[in-house]
Enzyme design. Structure first.
Site, PDB file in Angstrom:
ATOM      1  N   CYS A 261      34.825  44.237  35.582  1.00  0.00           N
ATOM      2  CA  CYS A 261      34.082  43.642  36.450  1.00  0.00           C
ATOM      3  C   CYS A 261      32.890  44.649  37.196  1.00  0.00           C
ATOM      4  O   CYS A 261      32.090  44.138  38.151  1.00  0.00           O
ATOM      5  CB  CYS A 261      34.879  43.303  37.435  1.00  0.00           C
TER       6      CYS A 261
ATOM      7  N   HIS B 200      31.603  42.481  44.681  1.00  0.00           N
ATOM      8  CA  HIS B 200      32.276  41.817  43.485  1.00  0.00           C
ATOM      9  C   HIS B 200      33.251  40.445  44.109  1.00  0.00           C
ATOM     10  O   HIS B 200      33.843  40.790  44.857  1.00  0.00           O
ATOM     11  CB  HIS B 200      33.375  42.512  42.687  1.00  0.00           C
TER      12      HIS B 200
ATOM     13  N   ASN C 287      36.222  34.119  39.989  1.00  0.00           N
ATOM     14  CA  ASN C 287      36.030  35.587  39.676  1.00  0.00           C
ATOM     15  C   ASN C 287      35.363  35.386  38.283  1.00  0.00           C
ATOM     16  O   ASN C 287      35.950  35.177  37.093  1.00  0.00           O
ATOM     17  CB  ASN C 287      37.254  36.180  39.624  1.00  0.00           C
TER      18      ASN C 287
END
Ligand code: UT7
Length: 378
Positions: free
Chosen positions: A126, A305, A335
């Site tokens: 990520c 993020h 996500n």
């Protein structure tokens, strides 16, 4: 002088799945997902490939029409169209490439006719966009500055495309409610240009903590049939077709069992990752701001993020900052791993939250355990 963002774009697959839709798969509900994560819906690829999503986001960042994938929804922030042939470098952070060879970057470069670019992928989970933009900035600085200082001649990199695209739905265990409600698919891209008269990226900070407890993992199970034993070649195993059938049968069985930890899906100890994430995000922001010789008050917006709104709120509290200073884009995306930061940055720019001269921190964490931050002037 420095690497300045001159274009941004994001794209999402067409199918939107609401929280309550997931009740058809697992024992969950909208209220639990919203209060624990801030997620309301996510986009899922049915037939949009990682590369197609990347194409749409990159075309948006370049300010060109994505005629080839015009069916994919995209948002663009770009002052004026950028010539694809002016791109010298493509870095493609992803954990879900369509193929191993060619790389996702090489496939995209060919498809978009980025004739003059070199292209490669990176995997930093990520944190991919933070690592990707940091590597691109280093290559741009080295090729534009160091040649004059140490005499080492490098290929000049004036413009770079950093594009993240993920189909996390491919790696999601849709029987596991602890993870499947979190993830979505999408892509985000940014174009950097080396300029002599603007600071652009001011500081970068990258970090890697060991994942001692395997809190976030996804195996890579594919192995071609092997005609070898410890003693050498096993001629009887050289019937590749037969061996391949055995491998297929094995994975069909593993898939059918469903609970095997060998399946090629994301496994996560949610609470362990949560604890790491909140601390890592706050610490990365502090590091990059300090490295730049600035204070938190100098930062107009933090683009984190988009893993869980609660993690972002936790980081804001730790930094004693108002949540209004953080871009929240998770509600209708979930996500999307490395794509989360460039997608959220595109939202912030397209929503008019930033003006020239504003200072922004991009920050992420992820499997590995990677984390990092970039401080730049818009
Ligand atoms: O980019 C990748 C990085 N990943 C992340 O950033 C994820 C970090 N972790 C998290 O965001 C959170 O830990 C989760 C959202 C994954 C979970 O939230 P939590 O507050 O840590 O919940 P929990 O795992 O402690 O579970 C609480 C309860 C449990 O039930 P019991 O044992 O208390 O009866 C779970 O079984 O919630 C249950 N639960 C659910 N209930 C309804 C877990 N998932 C669900 C669900 N729907 N989807």
């Amino acid at each position: 002088m420095g690497a300045v963002i001159i274009g941004c774009g994001k794209s999402t697959p067409n199918l939107e799945i609401e929280n309550d839709d997931l009740k058809a798969l697992v024992d969950t509900n909208d209220e639990w997902i919203r209060t624990r994560t801030g997620i309301g819906s996510r986009h899922i690829s049915v037939d949009e490939t990682t590369e197609a999503l990347a194409y749409a986001a990159s075309a948006a960042a370049l300010g060109m029409s994505a005629s080839k994938h015009s069916d994919i929804a995209s948002i663009s922030y770009c002052a004026e169209p950028i010539d694809p042939e002016s791109i010298d470098l493509v870095i493609f952070p992803t954990i879900t490439p369509d193929s191993i060879v060619p790389s996702a970057a090489a496939a995209l470069k060919k498809d978009m006719r980025l004739q003059n670019a070199i292209a490669f992928d990176i995997n930093a989970a990520c944190t991919g966009f933070i690592y990707g933009i940091s590597v691109a900035e280093s290559m741009m600085a080295a090729s534009n500055l160091a040649a004059a200082q140490n005499g080492c001649k490098r290929s000049k990199i004036k413009r770079a495309l950093i594009v993240c695209s993920e189909r996390l739905s491919r790696l999601t265990d849709w029987n596991e409610r602890g993870t499947c409600v979190l993830f979505g698919d999408g892509a985000g891209a940014a174009v950097l240009e080396w300029r002599d008269d603007e600071p652009g990226i001011i500081a970068t900070y990258m970090r890697n903590d060991d994942d001692d407890t395997n809190a976030l993992t996804c195996p890579n199970n594919f192995t071609a049939p092997q005609p070898f034993t410890k003693d050498g070649i096993d001629a009887s195993a050289s019937d590749v077709d037969e061996a391949a059938d055995e491998v297929d049968a094995f994975f069909d069985l593993v898939d059918a069992i469903g609970s095997s930890s060998d399946r090629q899906v994301i496994r996560m100890d949610g609470q362990a990752v949560f604890k790491f994430a909140g601390k890592a995000m706050a610490s990365c922001v502090e590091h990059v701001v300090e490295q730049a010789g600035l204070a938190l008050d100098d930062i107009k917006l933090i683009v984190p993020h988009q893993a869980n709104e609660r993690i972002i709120r936790f980081a804001a509290k730790r930094l004693s900052m108002d949540i209004e200073a953080f871009q929240l884009s998770i509600e209708d995306t979930g996500n999307t791993s490395s794509s989360g930061v460039p997608m959220a940055l595109t939202d912030a720019l397209a929503q008019g939250k930033l003006e020239r001269g504003d200072k922004v921190v991009l920050v992420a964490f992820g499997g590995g355990l990677t984390s990092g931050a970039v401080l730049l002037e818009i």
